[in-house]
Design a protein around this motif. Structure first.
Motif, PDB file in Angstrom:
ATOM      1  N   LEU A  54      -3.558   5.160   1.658  1.00 55.51           N
ATOM      2  CA  LEU A  54      -3.967   3.849   2.175  1.00 55.51           C
ATOM      3  C   LEU A  54      -2.899   3.290   3.097  1.00 55.51           C
ATOM      4  O   LEU A  54      -3.212   2.755   4.169  1.00 55.51           O
ATOM      5  CB  LEU A  54      -4.277   2.875   1.047  1.00 55.51           C
TER       6      LEU A  54
ATOM      7  N   LEU B 155     -10.027   0.000   2.199  1.00 54.44           N
ATOM      8  CA  LEU B 155      -9.352  -1.064   2.958  1.00 54.44           C
ATOM      9  C   LEU B 155     -10.313  -2.202   3.291  1.00 54.44           C
ATOM     10  O   LEU B 155      -9.942  -3.373   3.228  1.00 54.44           O
ATOM     11  CB  LEU B 155      -8.723  -0.495   4.229  1.00 54.44           C
TER      12      LEU B 155
ATOM     13  N   LEU C 234       0.849  -1.192   0.000  1.00 56.95           N
ATOM     14  CA  LEU C 234       0.000   0.000   0.000  1.00 56.95           C
ATOM     15  C   LEU C 234       0.878   1.234   0.000  1.00 56.95           C
ATOM     16  O   LEU C 234       1.870   1.306   0.730  1.00 56.95           O
ATOM     17  CB  LEU C 234      -0.907   0.007   1.246  1.00 56.95           C
TER      18      LEU C 234
END
Length: 95
Positions: free
Chosen positions: A21, A53, A17
């Motif tokens: 994020l 997420l 990520l």
């Protein structure tokens, strides 16, 4: 910021990520059981990051809390409800 996150589920799943994020997962992991109150840690799109997420498989609880002040109402507190391991990928990771 780029992080490698291992979601410790059965079977474990690994994600790379970056950007917000990665930042969001770091904030949630560092906050532990108390979670992150959006009113104390404003970010442009907490709800959007949490939604993305969750779609990836991360379990994140939302607790709505009241607040007073000139604009009384409610704010969200997000809490990571799954176990993760995080590894920094790159030198500029900040917590």
């Amino acid at each position: 910021m780029k992080v490698q996150v291992t979601l410790l589920s059965e079977p474990p799943r690994m994600f790379e990520l970056d950007g917000r994020l990665g930042w969001t997962v770091m904030q949630l992991a560092n906050a532990g059981a108390r979670g992150v109150a959006t009113i104390k840690h404003p970010a442009p799109r907490w709800s959007g990051y949490v939604h993305a997420l969750r779609k990836m498989g991360f379990q994140i609880d939302t607790i709505m809390e009241p607040h007073d002040g000139p604009y009384p109402g409610q704010h969200a507190r997000y809490r990571l409800a799954c176990d993760v391991q995080i590894k920094a990928l790159g030198a500029e990771v900040q917590q």
